[in-house]
Motif scaffolding. Structure first.
Motif, short mmCIF file in Angstrom:
data_model
loop_
_atom_site.label_atom_id
_atom_site.label_comp_id
_atom_site.label_asym_id
_atom_site.label_seq_id
_atom_site.Cartn_x
_atom_site.Cartn_y
_atom_site.Cartn_z
N LEU A 84 32.81 4.46 99.20
CA LEU A 84 32.81 4.44 97.75
C LEU A 84 31.70 5.35 97.23
CD1 LEU A 84 33.45 0.67 96.95
CD2 LEU A 84 35.09 2.53 97.17
N ARG A 85 32.06 6.25 96.33
CA ARG A 85 31.10 7.24 95.85
C ARG A 85 30.67 7.02 94.41
NH1 ARG A 85 28.92 7.78 99.82
NH2 ARG A 85 27.57 9.17 98.61
N ALA A 86 31.18 6.02 93.74
CA ALA A 86 30.76 5.73 92.37
C ALA A 86 29.26 5.42 92.36
CB ALA A 86 31.55 4.55 91.83
N PRO A 87 28.59 5.65 91.24
CA PRO A 87 27.17 5.27 91.16
C PRO A 87 26.99 3.78 91.45
CG PRO A 87 27.81 6.59 89.26
CD PRO A 87 29.07 6.26 89.99
N VAL A 88 25.97 3.45 92.24
CA VAL A 88 25.65 2.06 92.60
C VAL A 88 24.20 1.79 92.22
CG1 VAL A 88 25.45 0.37 94.46
CG2 VAL A 88 27.27 2.09 94.54
N LEU A 89 23.99 0.69 91.51
CA LEU A 89 22.63 0.28 91.14
C LEU A 89 22.26 -1.00 91.85
CD1 LEU A 89 20.04 0.32 89.39
CD2 LEU A 89 21.34 -0.91 87.62
N SER A 90 21.08 -1.01 92.48
CA SER A 90 20.51 -2.22 93.10
C SER A 90 19.27 -2.60 92.31
CB SER A 90 20.14 -1.93 94.56
OG SER A 90 19.32 -2.96 95.08
N VAL A 107 21.74 5.52 96.27
CA VAL A 107 21.78 4.26 95.53
C VAL A 107 20.68 4.28 94.47
CG1 VAL A 107 21.43 1.76 95.71
CG2 VAL A 107 22.75 2.96 97.47
N ASP A 108 21.04 4.00 93.23
CA ASP A 108 20.05 3.89 92.16
C ASP A 108 19.25 2.61 92.34
OD1 ASP A 108 21.52 6.05 91.26
OD2 ASP A 108 21.63 5.34 89.19
N LEU A 109 18.00 2.62 91.91
CA LEU A 109 17.11 1.48 92.07
C LEU A 109 16.50 1.07 90.73
CD1 LEU A 109 15.31 2.80 95.26
CD2 LEU A 109 16.85 0.82 95.19
N ALA A 110 16.44 -0.22 90.50
CA ALA A 110 15.75 -0.73 89.32
C ALA A 110 14.26 -0.87 89.63
CB ALA A 110 16.32 -2.08 88.90
N ILE A 111 13.45 -0.55 88.64
CA ILE A 111 12.00 -0.59 88.78
C ILE A 111 11.45 -1.61 87.78
CG2 ILE A 111 9.85 0.72 88.65
CD1 ILE A 111 11.62 1.69 90.88
N PRO A 112 10.94 -2.77 88.26
CA PRO A 112 10.43 -3.78 87.35
C PRO A 112 8.92 -3.76 87.16
CG PRO A 112 10.70 -4.74 89.51
CD PRO A 112 11.07 -3.28 89.64
N GLY A 113 8.21 -2.85 87.84
CA GLY A 113 6.77 -2.84 87.72
C GLY A 113 6.14 -1.67 88.45
N ILE A 114 4.83 -1.52 88.27
CA ILE A 114 4.10 -0.39 88.86
C ILE A 114 4.17 -0.41 90.38
CG2 ILE A 114 1.82 0.64 89.15
CD1 ILE A 114 3.02 1.20 86.43
N GLU A 115 4.08 -1.59 90.99
CA GLU A 115 4.10 -1.67 92.45
C GLU A 115 5.41 -1.13 93.01
OE1 GLU A 115 3.49 -4.15 90.42
OE2 GLU A 115 1.39 -4.74 90.74
N HIS A 116 6.52 -1.49 92.37
CA HIS A 116 7.82 -0.98 92.83
C HIS A 116 7.91 0.53 92.58
CE1 HIS A 116 8.98 -5.21 93.04
NE2 HIS A 116 10.05 -4.82 93.70
N LEU A 117 7.39 0.97 91.46
CA LEU A 117 7.42 2.40 91.18
C LEU A 117 6.68 3.17 92.27
CD1 LEU A 117 6.88 4.12 87.79
CD2 LEU A 117 5.54 4.87 89.75
N GLU A 118 5.51 2.70 92.64
CA GLU A 118 4.74 3.39 93.67
C GLU A 118 5.45 3.37 95.02
OE1 GLU A 118 1.05 1.32 93.43
OE2 GLU A 118 0.29 2.53 91.75
N ALA A 119 6.10 2.23 95.35
CA ALA A 119 6.81 2.14 96.63
C ALA A 119 8.00 3.08 96.66
CB ALA A 119 7.26 0.70 96.86
N VAL A 120 8.73 3.18 95.55
CA VAL A 120 9.89 4.07 95.52
C VAL A 120 9.43 5.53 95.54
CG1 VAL A 120 11.84 4.82 94.11
CG2 VAL A 120 11.40 2.38 94.43
N CYS A 121 8.33 5.85 94.84
CA CYS A 121 7.80 7.20 94.91
C CYS A 121 7.41 7.58 96.34
CB CYS A 121 6.58 7.32 93.99
SG CYS A 121 6.98 7.45 92.24
N ALA A 122 6.80 6.63 97.05
CA ALA A 122 6.41 6.90 98.44
C ALA A 122 7.65 7.18 99.30
CB ALA A 122 5.63 5.72 98.99
#
Length: 386
Positions: A84-90, A107-122
């Motif tokens: 499946l190639r449709a956009p997927v959000l987790s 896969v798109d990712l939701a970011i609920p805070g700074i800690e998650h933002l930093e982890a996804v950036c890494a």
């Protein structure tokens, strides 16, 4: 494992069976597609609300949905593996989640805070793949999402990450606490907070193409909450939390009658003898219990359809067994099928009935059917999906 294998290979009608009606899912998806000008995200979390995540996803995409939504990365990856190639959000992952695998699978990712933002950036720096993210604002549930006090800081950090090329803010999301009660003032509060959150995001230099706040109930009752996308999960499988719209239920649960016994008045049934017959009667045994998803809390009021009539459960629902009072003239025999729940067209109980008997919600009933119950499905052939 041998016991499970023998169950899965058993002949139809000899074991409990959950029939998934994907034609009902298709009809529900088309209803939501017609109810809004926004994009429709099909939420297929919790194994597609117990209907099979991949089947639900394919059916929804073939009937008007254009996005898929799940909670964890672990739920998203099988959708990609299936092609499946449709956009997927987790949108619900721990701060040390497998973000590298998510990025590799687009896969798109939701970011609920700074800690998650930093982890996804890494993860983005480590993999060389820019992340697609949706900033998640708490609009009044004190649950997931960034609190309003931290929202400005999160938006500014996200804009800095965009300038560094580590990710793109695709969307902003929230969730209404009381959408199942259309007149509740908390819905207005949630909409206002979401609008404020969008203003803050834009003032920070972000330009999210997708803004999504409404789930099933708000999609049906509150056009002001639709924005550019709505998220439909329960509604796909026939559940309307607002109680305003007739949707098509997607499940039918049946179980064979294992045995019949005649008993006298005053016979105690099951653990603790919580059920006692009031007259001489016939009792039917079903090989289905709380390990298979029947809520034990429903024991006192539940019914099933046997031989064309509703018959009450008597005694406690056990782990693997449920006893039904057929009455002294009940016509059922061993091997007959009892319908535990279904759409209600033939007089059988519905998922809503079981939820009422257990003092819970329909969502808990449909997601709770256990792995021992064989799954079958009804569906027209689906067109191929890109």
């Amino acid at each position: 494992m041998k016991a499970l294998a023998s169950t899965l290979l058993a002949a139809p009608g000899t074991v409990p069976e959950l029939c998934v009606d994907l034609d009902a899912v298709a009809a529900n998806t088309r209803l939501f597609r017609a109810a809004t000008d926004a994009d429709v995200m099909a939420v297929v979390k919790a194994d597609g609300f117990g209907h099979g995540a991949l089947d639900l996803a394919r059916t929804a995409l073939a009937n008007g949905a254009s996005w898929l939504g799940v909670t964890s990365v672990a739920e998203a990856l099988p959708l990609r593996a299936a092609g499946l190639r449709a956009p997927v959000l987790s949108w619900l992952n721990p701060v040390d989640g497998d973000f590298a695998s998510a990025l590799a699978a687009d896969v798109d990712l939701a970011i609920p805070g700074i800690e998650h933002l930093e982890a996804v950036c890494a993860a983005a720096r480590a993999t060389g793949r820019a992340a697609r993210v949706h900033l998640h604002l708490d609009t009044g549930m004190a649950r997931d999402g960034a609190s309003p006090a931290l929202w400005g800081r999160l938006c500014r950090a996200a804009r800095r990450a965009e300038r560094q090329g580590t990710f793109r803010v695709i969307g902003v999301m929230g969730h209404l606490a009381c959408a199942d009660l259309p007149g509740d003032p908390e819905n207005s509060t949630g909409r206002t907070r979401f609008a404020w959150g969008l203003d803050v995001a834009r003032a920070s230099g972000l330009r999210p193409a997708q803004r999504h706040l409404a789930a099933t109930a708000a999609t049906l009752t509150d056009p002001r909450s639709h924005h550019t996308m709505v998220r439909i999960g329960a509604g796909l499988v026939g559940i309307d939390p607002s109680g305003t719209t007739s949707l098509q239920p997607g499940l039918r649960l049946t179980a064979p009658v294992v045995s019949i016994r005649r008993v006298r008045a005053g016979t105690g049934v099951g653990y603790g003898h919580t059920g006692i017959t009031t007259t001489a009667t016939r009792l039917a045994l079903l090989s289905l219990g709380y390990a298979d998803g029947l809520p034990r809390a429903a024991s006192a009021g539940a019914e099933v359809l046997v031989a064309g009539r509703r018959c009450p459960v008597i005694g406690r629902i056990s782990m693997d067994q449920t006893v039904v009072d057929l009455g002294p003239t009940g016509r059922a025999e061993p091997g007959d099928l009892a319908t535990v729940f279904g759409p209600g067209d033939d007089g059988e109980p519905t998922v809503a009935d079981w939820a009422g008997w257990a003092n819970t919600i329909e969502h808990e009933i449909v997601t709770g059917i256990g792995a021992r119950v064989r799954r079958t499905r009804i569906a027209k052939p689906l067109r191929s999906l890109s």
